[in-house]
Structure formats: C-alpha cells, structure tokens
Write an enzyme that holds these catalytic residues in place. Sequence first.
Site, PDB file in Angstrom:
ATOM      1  N   ASP A   3      -7.315 -14.801 -27.880  1.00  0.00           N
ATOM      2  CA  ASP A   3      -6.068 -14.229 -28.393  1.00  0.00           C
ATOM      3  C   ASP A   3      -5.037 -14.368 -27.272  1.00  0.00           C
ATOM      4  OD1 ASP A   3      -4.294 -12.600 -30.057  1.00  0.00           O
ATOM      5  OD2 ASP A   3      -4.651 -10.997 -28.618  1.00  0.00           O
ATOM      6  N   SER A   4      -3.785 -14.041 -27.584  1.00  0.00           N
ATOM      7  CA  SER A   4      -2.771 -14.072 -26.534  1.00  0.00           C
ATOM      8  C   SER A   4      -2.978 -12.944 -25.516  1.00  0.00           C
ATOM      9  CB  SER A   4      -1.380 -13.926 -27.158  1.00  0.00           C
ATOM     10  OG  SER A   4      -1.257 -12.654 -27.762  1.00  0.00           O
ATOM     11  N   TYR A  35       2.753 -14.748 -27.852  1.00  0.00           N
ATOM     12  CA  TYR A  35       2.865 -16.027 -28.534  1.00  0.00           C
ATOM     13  C   TYR A  35       3.966 -15.992 -29.599  1.00  0.00           C
ATOM     14  CZ  TYR A  35      -1.699 -17.766 -26.755  1.00  0.00           C
ATOM     15  OH  TYR A  35      -2.742 -18.222 -25.980  1.00  0.00           O
ATOM     16  N   GLY A  36       4.177 -14.811 -30.155  1.00  0.00           N
ATOM     17  CA  GLY A  36       5.066 -14.660 -31.328  1.00  0.00           C
ATOM     18  C   GLY A  36       6.412 -15.365 -31.230  1.00  0.00           C
ATOM     19  N   CYS A  67      -6.372 -14.496 -33.311  1.00  0.00           N
ATOM     20  CA  CYS A  67      -4.922 -14.334 -33.178  1.00  0.00           C
ATOM     21  C   CYS A  67      -4.290 -15.024 -34.380  1.00  0.00           C
ATOM     22  CB  CYS A  67      -4.471 -14.998 -31.881  1.00  0.00           C
ATOM     23  SG  CYS A  67      -2.683 -15.082 -31.689  1.00  0.00           S
ATOM     24  N   ASN A  68      -3.524 -14.289 -35.146  1.00  0.00           N
ATOM     25  CA  ASN A  68      -2.899 -14.868 -36.337  1.00  0.00           C
ATOM     26  C   ASN A  68      -1.941 -15.985 -35.970  1.00  0.00           C
ATOM     27  OD1 ASN A  68      -3.355 -12.797 -38.872  1.00  0.00           O
ATOM     28  ND2 ASN A  68      -3.498 -11.809 -36.899  1.00  0.00           N
ATOM     29  N   GLU A 146       0.401  -4.417 -25.313  1.00  0.00           N
ATOM     30  CA  GLU A 146       0.026  -5.034 -24.033  1.00  0.00           C
ATOM     31  C   GLU A 146       0.310  -4.096 -22.857  1.00  0.00           C
ATOM     32  OE1 GLU A 146      -1.429  -8.160 -23.236  1.00  0.00           O
ATOM     33  OE2 GLU A 146      -1.910  -8.267 -25.368  1.00  0.00           O
ATOM     34  N   CYS A 178      -1.360  -9.249 -37.416  1.00  0.00           N
ATOM     35  CA  CYS A 178      -1.395  -9.567 -35.985  1.00  0.00           C
ATOM     36  C   CYS A 178      -2.535  -8.724 -35.449  1.00  0.00           C
ATOM     37  CB  CYS A 178      -0.075  -9.191 -35.320  1.00  0.00           C
ATOM     38  SG  CYS A 178      -0.150  -9.245 -33.518  1.00  0.00           S
ATOM     39  N   THR A 179      -3.410  -9.347 -34.681  1.00  0.00           N
ATOM     40  CA  THR A 179      -4.607  -8.608 -34.260  1.00  0.00           C
ATOM     41  C   THR A 179      -4.304  -7.482 -33.270  1.00  0.00           C
ATOM     42  OG1 THR A 179      -5.045 -10.364 -32.639  1.00  0.00           O
ATOM     43  CG2 THR A 179      -6.215 -10.480 -34.748  1.00  0.00           C
ATOM     44  N   HIS A 180      -3.092  -7.462 -32.740  1.00  0.00           N
ATOM     45  CA  HIS A 180      -2.708  -6.332 -31.883  1.00  0.00           C
ATOM     46  C   HIS A 180      -2.428  -5.064 -32.705  1.00  0.00           C
ATOM     47  CE1 HIS A 180      -1.952  -9.403 -28.810  1.00  0.00           C
ATOM     48  NE2 HIS A 180      -1.709  -8.447 -27.924  1.00  0.00           N
TER      49      HIS A 180
HETATM   50  N1  DGL Z   1      -2.562 -11.001 -31.579  1.00  0.00           N
HETATM   51  C1  DGL Z   1      -1.602 -12.043 -31.870  1.00  0.00           C
HETATM   52  C2  DGL Z   1      -1.564 -12.295 -33.371  1.00  0.00           C
HETATM   53  O1  DGL Z   1      -2.515 -11.927 -34.069  1.00  0.00           O
HETATM   54  C3  DGL Z   1      -0.324 -11.666 -31.200  1.00  0.00           C
HETATM   55  C4  DGL Z   1       0.559 -12.794 -30.940  1.00  0.00           C
HETATM   56  C5  DGL Z   1       1.538 -12.608 -29.794  1.00  0.00           C
HETATM   57  O2  DGL Z   1       1.121 -12.723 -28.646  1.00  0.00           O
HETATM   58  O3  DGL Z   1       2.737 -12.467 -30.073  1.00  0.00           O
HETATM   59  O4  DGL Z   1      -0.642 -12.900 -33.888  1.00  0.00           O
END
Ligand code: DGL
Length: 260
Positions: A3-4, A35-36, A67-68, A146, A178-180
């Site tokens: 993931d990011s 990443y978004g 990570c989506n 984060e 988003c997995t966060h």
């Molecule tokens: N956990 C990432 C997701 O599921 C977050 C992406 C990010 O870093 O912006 O999209």
Amino acid sequence: MFDSGFGGLTVARAVIDLLPHEDLVYVGDTGRYPYGPRPLHEVRMFAQEITKYLLDEHDVKLLVIACNNAAAAALEDLQASVDVPVMGVIEPGVRSLISATTTGRIGVIATAGTVASGAYQRAVDATNATVDLTIAACPGFVEFVERGDTDSDEVHVLAERLLAPVRAAGVDALLLGCTHYPYLARTISDVMGRDVVLVSSADETAFDVRERLHGSDRAAPRDRESTHCFFSSGDAVSFSAIGGRLFGPELAHAETVPWA
Ligand code: DGL
C-alpha cells in the site's frame, strides 16, 4: 502485499486473521505517499517497482495490491506481466457493497486518483446490479491516518464537508474505497449516521486470497508457524511506532526497503 502506507494494514489484519499460517510481507510506501494526488502512470511505476522487490527479494507466491489507488492504476498490468496471482481490493469491495444495500442507493468514497480512474464505476457496472452509485473523493483523509490522527475535531470537520455528497444522495451502504479509511470508521459513521452500513474491502479480499490459495497447491499447512514482516520506504522507526498503534503489537518492528 503493499500500500502507499498504513492503509493496507486493514487488509493485512483480515488476511492474517483468516490465514494465520501464511507468511506475510508488507510494504508501506510511506516515502512516496499519498498516491491519491499523483497521476496514475506514476502510481503504476511505483506498483511495478514494489512488485519486483516482493518477487525478487521475498519470492512471494501471491500478491495483494492492498491499495485502491494502486489497484486502479496497475492491477491489470501486473496481472498480465507477473507469474504469480495478483489480487486487488476494488472488486471484492464492490461485491460486499452490493450485498449490503437494501435500497440500491450506494456510495463509494476514495482518493482523488481512484475516483478519477473510473475503476469503481466500471466495477459496479460490471455487476449489472440495478443500483444508484454516488462517488465522492476525500482528499486529506489519508494524511490524517498517516499521522496517526483518526478521531480529532479536525478530521471530523473535514469528514462533514467531504461526505456531504454521499449524505445528500441518501445512500444506505457506503464503501470505504481507500484502505486507509477503515481507521476513520468511527468518525465517518458519526457523520453518516447509524443507518448507513460502512463496508470495507478487507474481509472480502481476505476471502478471495483464501479461495485462490486453497484452489492451488500453494497453501501453507495449517500447523505451521508463520512470520509477518513489515517494510517501509520512509522512516522505519516512525512506521513501526504509528503502524503499531493502528495495527497492534505484531508491528513492533519494521525495516527500510533497499531502494528508499
Ligand atoms: N490506501 C490507499 C488506497 O486504498 C491510499 C492511497 C493514497 O496514498 O492516497 O487508495
């Protein structure tokens, strides 16, 4: 699994709980999160680099893009280019979402990159379900997680603003795309109200992993001791400190990935 940053830990938790005898190697790309806001081609490059590391250095037998945003950018590409099964989180999440709705009014919240990719719209369309989908981008949520801030007044105020479109649409099931975001579930639920079911892709993804392993000769024997290793492309000490708070004591230690 990668993931990011910390978000994929929500998927790691579900996989470890369901498959405790399997080894897990987790990479959080905290050196390059979020990443978004990045263009998809750049996120695809990161995903390729991390995948190469996991294959070359850890000889993984299955890869989960936890990570989506990275799944939207790189799932098909990686599925076509590497020899091990590659799984994402978008389709499993959509499956859970469609089974959770009773009114057919569904919502997805995700990063700007995931929303712009159109991946959720395509995944919902592919189910042929008769549903009314509202998608909202939630820039800023990932940064709060984060930092380890999941329930401050500030994140609550932001949630009130960002969730307005899905509230106005009257959705009865909302996918945390988003997995966060599962780390913000309490705040999101406070804003959405108790009648709205919050759906995360973590459990459904873990079921997919189990099915994929059990359908092959790659599953680990049930009586074996497993290892769980955590790597970060950022500061490994703060990764284990914040990650440990979010994930629990198994993440007492993290290492830095060699390219960081
Ligand atoms: N956990 C990432 C997701 O599921 C977050 C992406 C990010 O870093 O912006 O999209």
